[in-house]
Design an enzyme around this catalytic site. Structure first.
Site, PDB file in Angstrom:
ATOM      1  N   HIS A 325      -0.839  -9.027 -49.540  1.00 14.34           N
ATOM      2  CA  HIS A 325      -1.790  -8.687 -50.281  1.00 14.34           C
ATOM      3  C   HIS A 325      -2.277  -9.349 -51.497  1.00 14.34           C
ATOM      4  CE1 HIS A 325       0.831  -4.895 -49.302  1.00 14.34           C
ATOM      5  NE2 HIS A 325      -0.419  -4.213 -49.306  1.00 14.34           N
ATOM      6  N   ASN A 327      -6.155 -12.314 -51.773  1.00 15.54           N
ATOM      7  CA  ASN A 327      -7.468 -11.983 -51.746  1.00 15.54           C
ATOM      8  C   ASN A 327      -8.012 -12.323 -50.202  1.00 15.54           C
ATOM      9  OD1 ASN A 327      -6.627 -15.006 -51.571  1.00 15.54           O
ATOM     10  ND2 ASN A 327      -8.499 -15.761 -52.082  1.00 15.54           N
ATOM     11  N   LEU A 328      -7.206 -12.871 -49.192  1.00 16.74           N
ATOM     12  CA  LEU A 328      -7.428 -12.660 -47.979  1.00 16.74           C
ATOM     13  C   LEU A 328      -7.569 -11.212 -47.544  1.00 16.74           C
ATOM     14  CD1 LEU A 328      -5.562 -15.695 -46.418  1.00 16.74           C
ATOM     15  CD2 LEU A 328      -8.052 -15.110 -45.810  1.00 16.74           C
ATOM     16  N   HIS A 365      -9.609  -2.543 -53.969  1.00 19.83           N
ATOM     17  CA  HIS A 365      -8.457  -1.586 -53.512  1.00 19.83           C
ATOM     18  C   HIS A 365      -7.190  -1.745 -53.790  1.00 19.83           C
ATOM     19  CE1 HIS A 365      -7.901  -3.678 -49.790  1.00 19.83           C
ATOM     20  NE2 HIS A 365      -6.857  -3.044 -49.646  1.00 19.83           N
ATOM     21  N   ASP A 366      -6.755  -3.328 -53.828  1.00 23.56           N
ATOM     22  CA  ASP A 366      -5.653  -3.785 -53.945  1.00 23.56           C
ATOM     23  C   ASP A 366      -5.375  -4.758 -55.267  1.00 23.56           C
ATOM     24  OD1 ASP A 366      -3.651  -2.367 -52.250  1.00 23.56           O
ATOM     25  OD2 ASP A 366      -4.103  -3.675 -50.782  1.00 23.56           O
ATOM     26  N   ASP A 473      -7.664  -0.345 -44.423  1.00 21.57           N
ATOM     27  CA  ASP A 473      -6.857  -1.007 -44.710  1.00 21.57           C
ATOM     28  C   ASP A 473      -5.451  -1.263 -44.086  1.00 21.57           C
ATOM     29  OD1 ASP A 473      -5.110  -1.966 -47.184  1.00 21.57           O
ATOM     30  OD2 ASP A 473      -4.498  -0.124 -47.838  1.00 21.57           O
ATOM     31  N   GLN A 524       6.493  -3.136 -35.540  1.00 22.69           N
ATOM     32  CA  GLN A 524       5.198  -2.999 -35.061  1.00 22.69           C
ATOM     33  C   GLN A 524       4.614  -2.083 -33.974  1.00 22.69           C
ATOM     34  OE1 GLN A 524       2.591  -4.702 -36.832  1.00 22.69           O
ATOM     35  NE2 GLN A 524       4.777  -4.984 -38.199  1.00 22.69           N
TER      36      GLN A 524
END
Length: 623
Positions: A325, A327-328, A365-366, A473, A524
């Site tokens: 979580h 900037n990428l 958003h994060d 997201d 996953q």
């Protein structure tokens, strides 16, 4: 087209396919100062009242359109909701023979079927048709057109009456409308053997609501539905982007410009952008998107202020040095939102302000994410959990911190919005970011599925953009394998760091946070099958429902992002059905196949390890 025009100007000159809105229907002739509030829709002449002073100067102008009055007085514009009450002269009493004799049966300029005037027009025409049938003075073509219009009005009234009360006209009958969803947990429908217990526990703890929350009634904002939708359906053209290289705004490094040439691709490589941007992907990608969609020009955002804002947002994402979580992730979600807006044509359904809010919501958003889950904040009793009463802890912080930043003059990208624009923008961003709380996941999907199951669903803009942002997201499993695998490893690193903190605090491990007992491949597979695939499926259905009418209204120009196909299930009456491109389907299938192969290898390795351990602990045979 409607977008980019002042509200009053757009109301006066709005048209479909170049046809004037001014009607020549004798029924629509009105005198100034005699309008108590009868609305008009596209295809009908707007009523304008002008009040002059003794000197003859224009002091006040009232334009009535689509159920709203636009009052211009002393340079100020006020929008007033039309009362549903009608004057005696506009009541639905039985028309006189004189009124019927003056009726023009042309249907070209009739009001939209979902407006209050349409009921009056339909009733009046039906009475006239009955009289003309008795006289034998009506042609089959005229009869057919007017009956079709009356049928559409009746269908629209029925659909309108099934909406919540806040979305109906005050004069509409009160009906009990269908609840769109229940508060039950969709995981109960999953067979216990379909997913490993640990993964099931993680899905349940992450994507379902832990505490019952009070339901908030949505305050539906008035929408200019008949005008805005009709104009967009009639025009439906691709927006003209402003290229960063052709502006005198922020300078972009050549490596960044080269990477951004692939910005419209589904599996955009944000990792490459991160390297080219010297660790500042949000700064350049955010600026590029807001400039491409014309937001900088439209809302008069000072370029320096925007650059400062994006820089501070980027710093907030890097504050806790999160593996996932960061900037990428923010840049990746913003780019995926851009794909949904641009490549599906969703931007043609949204207003400029709604596009602006959607892009900013994706970027923030994060913001200042701590790298730990909401459940960790609640269990550890953090200050943030105390501040927000254990409800959507992180999501509330992301929104609050972002708007707090925008209150500072040097970061206020909203400084030139009007008061009403700011309130709408803020409401949209709050709704979208709160919808990224994973505990609302199943309820959000169930609500949309139920809505789409209606005969003619009416989808709220806020709910639509919220679902789009939520799907973006969680979309990394739907991207190319090399990107998805890299995101997965980053996310697991973050989970394991949280597990280490939980161990140090004496808290039980959250699902998938114990680095010594986590089934990576199985987790996953479960995430893809039970979360991502259903989400992307519902989102695609919603987009096709929204954009189908717009596409059908653009017979002359087809969006390159669409794929009209034949509905094979409709037999002889099969028709072209609007479809959007779904590049995520292939990626999800490929990624799930690779994870299943990996899960098989992991299971074999664990079995071999257990066998070796059993051999070692067995006592030697007695002689």
């Amino acid at each position: 087209m409607w977008r980019g025009k002042p509200l009053l100007e757009g109301s006066r000159q709005g048209s479909v396919d170049g046809k004037s809105n001014v009607s020549n229907d004798k029924e629509l002739v009105h005198k100034c100062h005699s309008d108590p509030g009868g609305g008009r829709a596209l295809g009908a002449a707007p009523r304008t009242h002008r009040h002059r002073s003794a000197s003859g100067a224009l002091r006040k102008c009232v334009l009535t359109l689509d159920g709203y009055s636009y009052v211009i007085e002393q340079g100020a514009l006020t929008i007033v909701r039309r009362s549903s009450s009608r004057s005696k002269t506009e009541s639905c009493s039985t028309p006189t023979d004189e009124q019927l004799d003056q009726l023009d049966l042309e249907t070209e300029h009739l009001p939209a079927v979902d407006t209050p005037d349409a009921c009056d027009k339909a009733a009046l025409r039906l009475r006239y048709l009955l009289r003309q049938l008795n006289r034998g003075e009506i042609s089959a073509e005229t009869l057919q057109k007017n009956l079709q219009y009356a049928a559409k009005v009746l269908e629209a009234v029925y659909i309108d009456e099934t909406k919540p009360a806040v979305a109906r006209q005050q004069s509409a009958p009160t009906l009990v409308f269908r609840r769109l969803a229940d508060e039950d947990d969709e995981l109960s429908e999953v067979q216990p053997d379909a997913v490993p217990p640990e993964v099931r526990e993680w899905l349940a703890s992450t994507f379902t609501r832990q505490l019952a929350t009070a339901k908030r009634k949505s305050d539906e904002k008035p929408k200019f539905r008949s005008v805005a939708h009709a104009i967009r359906a009639g025009i439906f053209v691709d927006r003209i982007y402003r290229r960063v290289t052709s502006t005198a705004l922020m300078q972009f490094p050549q490596d960044v410009v080269r990477v951004l040439k692939t910005l419209d691709e589904w599996s955009f490589d944000v990792f490459t952008l991160h390297e080219a941007a010297n660790g500042q992907p949000v700064k350049y990608l955010g600026y590029e998107l807001l400039n491409r969609y014309g937001m900088i020009h439209k809302f008069k955002v000072p370029p320096t202020i925007l650059e400062n804002f994006l820089g501070r947002i980027e710093e907030g994402y890097c504050r806790f040095h999160n593996p996932y979580h960061n900037n990428l992730h923010a840049a990746d979600v913003a780019q995926t939102v851009h794909y949904m807006l641009c490549q599906t044509g969703l931007m043609n359904w949204l207003s400029d302000l709604e596009i602006f809010a959607t892009l900013v919501a994706a970027v923030v958003h994060d913001y200042e994410h701590t790298g730990t889950t909401n459940n960790f904040h609640v269990m550890s009793g953090s200050d943030t959990a105390l501040l927000y009463n254990d409800r959507a802890v992180l999501e509330n912080h992301h929104i609050s911190a972002a708007f707090r930043l925008m209150r500072e003059e040097e970061y206020n990208i909203l400084q030139n919005l009007s008061r009403d624009e700011f309130r709408e923008f803020r409401t949209l961003v709050i709704d979208m970011v709160l919808a990224t709380d994973m505990s609302f996941h199943f309820q959000q999907l169930k609500n949309m599925r139920s809505l789409l199951s209606l005969a003619e669903p009416t989808i709220d803009k806020s709910k639509a953009t919220s679902l789009v942002l939520h799907c973006c997201d969680i979309s990394h499993p739907a991207k190319r394998w090399d990107l998805h695998h890299r995101w997965t490893m980053s996310l697991l690193d973050e989970f394991f760091l949280q597990g280490d903190k939980e161990r140090d605090l004496g808290l039980p491990f959250s699902p998938l946070c114990d680095r010594n007992n986590t089934l990576v491949a199985e987790s996953q597979i479960g995430f893809i099958e039970f979360i991502v695939e259903p989400s992307m499926g519902v989102c695609a259905d919603m987009l096709e429902c929204i954009l189908g009418p717009l596409h059908s209204g653009n017979k002359s120009g087809t969006n390159a992002a669409t794929e009209p196909t034949i509905d094979e299930n409709s037999g002889a009456e099969s028709v072209n059905k609007f479809k959007i491109r779904k590049p995520w389907i292939t990626c999800l299938s490929d990624n799930k196949k690779i994870w299943k192969e990996q899960a098989t290898k992991d299971a074999e390795a664990r079995a071999n390890q257990e066998q070796e351990e059993n051999i070692e602990v067995q006592p030697p045979p007695e002689e």
